[in-house]
Scaffold this active site. Structure first.
Site, PDB file in Angstrom:
ATOM      1  N   GLY A  46       0.846  -1.185   0.000  1.00  0.00           N
ATOM      2  CA  GLY A  46       0.000   0.000   0.000  1.00  0.00           C
ATOM      3  C   GLY A  46       0.884   1.238   0.000  1.00  0.00           C
ATOM      4  O   GLY A  46       2.076   1.138   0.331  1.00  0.00           O
ATOM      5  N   GLN A  51       3.066   9.963   1.841  1.00  0.00           N
ATOM      6  CA  GLN A  51       4.406   9.372   1.978  1.00  0.00           C
ATOM      7  C   GLN A  51       5.395   9.854   0.919  1.00  0.00           C
ATOM      8  O   GLN A  51       6.600   9.712   1.096  1.00  0.00           O
ATOM      9  CB  GLN A  51       4.328   7.834   1.946  1.00  0.00           C
ATOM     10  CG  GLN A  51       3.582   7.273   3.151  1.00  0.00           C
ATOM     11  CD  GLN A  51       3.452   5.770   3.069  1.00  0.00           C
ATOM     12  OE1 GLN A  51       2.555   5.265   2.409  1.00  0.00           O
ATOM     13  NE2 GLN A  51       4.350   5.042   3.714  1.00  0.00           N
ATOM     14  N   CYS A  93       5.702  -0.415   7.652  1.00  0.00           N
ATOM     15  CA  CYS A  93       5.422   0.843   6.956  1.00  0.00           C
ATOM     16  C   CYS A  93       6.675   1.276   6.218  1.00  0.00           C
ATOM     17  O   CYS A  93       7.763   1.298   6.801  1.00  0.00           O
ATOM     18  CB  CYS A  93       5.007   1.921   7.964  1.00  0.00           C
ATOM     19  SG  CYS A  93       4.594   3.495   7.185  1.00  0.00           S
ATOM     20  N   LEU A  94       6.521   1.625   4.948  1.00  0.00           N
ATOM     21  CA  LEU A  94       7.684   2.052   4.159  1.00  0.00           C
ATOM     22  C   LEU A  94       8.283   3.350   4.707  1.00  0.00           C
ATOM     23  O   LEU A  94       9.434   3.660   4.428  1.00  0.00           O
ATOM     24  CB  LEU A  94       7.292   2.217   2.680  1.00  0.00           C
ATOM     25  CG  LEU A  94       6.937   0.916   1.939  1.00  0.00           C
ATOM     26  CD1 LEU A  94       6.370   1.229   0.558  1.00  0.00           C
ATOM     27  CD2 LEU A  94       8.145  -0.005   1.821  1.00  0.00           C
ATOM     28  N   HIS A 135      -4.615   1.574   7.324  1.00  0.00           N
ATOM     29  CA  HIS A 135      -3.243   2.083   7.515  1.00  0.00           C
ATOM     30  C   HIS A 135      -2.977   3.275   6.583  1.00  0.00           C
ATOM     31  O   HIS A 135      -2.434   4.300   7.002  1.00  0.00           O
ATOM     32  CB  HIS A 135      -2.263   0.921   7.251  1.00  0.00           C
ATOM     33  CG  HIS A 135      -0.816   1.261   7.246  1.00  0.00           C
ATOM     34  ND1 HIS A 135       0.089   0.751   8.173  1.00  0.00           N
ATOM     35  CD2 HIS A 135      -0.064   2.053   6.412  1.00  0.00           C
ATOM     36  CE1 HIS A 135       1.304   1.225   7.917  1.00  0.00           C
ATOM     37  NE2 HIS A 135       1.247   2.012   6.843  1.00  0.00           N
ATOM     38  N   GLU A 136      -3.405   3.152   5.313  1.00  0.00           N
ATOM     39  CA  GLU A 136      -3.170   4.231   4.331  1.00  0.00           C
ATOM     40  C   GLU A 136      -4.018   5.470   4.626  1.00  0.00           C
ATOM     41  O   GLU A 136      -3.554   6.601   4.482  1.00  0.00           O
ATOM     42  CB  GLU A 136      -3.482   3.742   2.908  1.00  0.00           C
ATOM     43  CG  GLU A 136      -2.684   2.536   2.419  1.00  0.00           C
ATOM     44  CD  GLU A 136      -1.227   2.578   2.742  1.00  0.00           C
ATOM     45  OE1 GLU A 136      -0.645   3.680   2.844  1.00  0.00           O
ATOM     46  OE2 GLU A 136      -0.634   1.492   2.902  1.00  0.00           O
ATOM     47  N   HIS A 139      -2.450   7.576   7.123  1.00  0.00           N
ATOM     48  CA  HIS A 139      -1.396   8.450   6.567  1.00  0.00           C
ATOM     49  C   HIS A 139      -1.983   9.770   6.075  1.00  0.00           C
ATOM     50  O   HIS A 139      -1.399  10.837   6.276  1.00  0.00           O
ATOM     51  CB  HIS A 139      -0.681   7.775   5.388  1.00  0.00           C
ATOM     52  CG  HIS A 139       0.411   6.820   5.766  1.00  0.00           C
ATOM     53  ND1 HIS A 139       1.515   7.202   6.502  1.00  0.00           N
ATOM     54  CD2 HIS A 139       0.606   5.512   5.476  1.00  0.00           C
ATOM     55  CE1 HIS A 139       2.331   6.154   6.655  1.00  0.00           C
ATOM     56  NE2 HIS A 139       1.799   5.105   6.044  1.00  0.00           N
TER      57      HIS A 139
HETATM   58  O1  GNR Z   1       4.084  -2.561   2.675  1.00  0.00           O
HETATM   59  C1  GNR Z   1       3.353  -2.416   3.663  1.00  0.00           C
HETATM   60  N1  GNR Z   1       2.983  -3.505   4.381  1.00  0.00           N
HETATM   61  C2  GNR Z   1       1.994  -3.480   5.354  1.00  0.00           C
HETATM   62  C3  GNR Z   1       1.873  -4.597   6.178  1.00  0.00           C
HETATM   63  C4  GNR Z   1       0.888  -4.636   7.141  1.00  0.00           C
HETATM   64  C5  GNR Z   1       0.031  -3.581   7.298  1.00  0.00           C
HETATM   65  C6  GNR Z   1       0.143  -2.454   6.496  1.00  0.00           C
HETATM   66  C7  GNR Z   1       1.125  -2.406   5.522  1.00  0.00           C
HETATM   67  S1  GNR Z   1       1.240  -1.032   4.491  1.00  0.00           S
HETATM   68  C8  GNR Z   1       2.936  -1.059   4.084  1.00  0.00           C
HETATM   69  C9  GNR Z   1       3.284   0.009   3.072  1.00  0.00           C
HETATM   70  C10 GNR Z   1       3.057   1.358   3.683  1.00  0.00           C
HETATM   71  O2  GNR Z   1       3.804   1.897   4.438  1.00  0.00           O
HETATM   72  N2  GNR Z   1       1.944   1.971   3.391  1.00  0.00           N
HETATM   73  O3  GNR Z   1       1.651   3.155   3.946  1.00  0.00           O
HETATM   74 NI    NI Z   2       2.673   3.188   5.847  1.00  0.00          NI
END
Ligand code: GNR
Ligand code: NI
Length: 166
Positions: A46, A51, A93-94, A135-136, A139
């Protein structure tokens, strides 16, 4: 088609609240392309515009094994369908590279969003997609996975990432 660089915690840009998308034009489509390309490049499932330092409400996701089922959500809105049913997932999270933390979130949610043409849509995601969309969307509201853990842990992650930057 450009791979963008991803901001990392504790960059204050990650705390900005993204603005609603009102123009569904070719610039929005290229932004979506860049988000997908960047997500695939960094092996994410995601990515939110926040980001890459773009404060517009658009996110992408792909939770398929083959990484060939891209989703694009513009102006996503989450409605919790069942407050009681929650599940923990070890999230990454990246923007917080190298750290994984359990986050507990509602399991049954509905996502209302628009597509790149501005058309209103609704899905009830299954499994991991539901986790990722929450999660997104966090952000876009300047919220990070580390906000769900203790401040002691958060500070430790913060200083480790700051040291790595040097
Ligand atoms: O790559 C991602 N893996 C992930 C694993 C579990 C829950 C959420 C994520 S999102 C993350 C990429 C990211 O930082 N998206 O904002
Ligand atoms: Ni993230």
């Amino acid at each position: 088609m450009t791979i963008r660089s991803i901001l990392t915690f504790p960059n204050p840009e990650l705390r900005k609240i993204a603005k609603e998308v009102i123009k569904f034009d070719s610039a929005l489509s290229s932004l979506a392309d860049d988000l997908l390309e960047t997500m695939y490049e960094f092996k994410g499932i995601g990515l939110a515009a926040t980001q890459i330092g773009v404060h517009q409400r658009i996110i992408v996701a792909d939770v398929s094994d083959e990484q060939n089922e891209p989703y694009i959500f513009v102006n996503p809105k989450i409605k919790i369908l069942n407050q009681e049913e929650k599940g923990g997932y070890d999230e990454g999270c990246l923007s917080i590279p190298g750290f994984y933390e359990e986050v507990v979130r509602p399991l049954k949610v509905e996502i209302r969003f628009q597509d790149l043409d501005g058309k209103e849509k609704k899905i009830i995601p299954e499994g991991l997609l539901g986790v990722v969309v929450q999660h997104e969307t966090d952000h876009l509201d300047g919220k990070l996975m580390v906000d769900y853990i203790s401040s002691v842990k958060r500070q430790r992650i913060r200083s480790k990432l700051l040291k790595q930057k040097k």
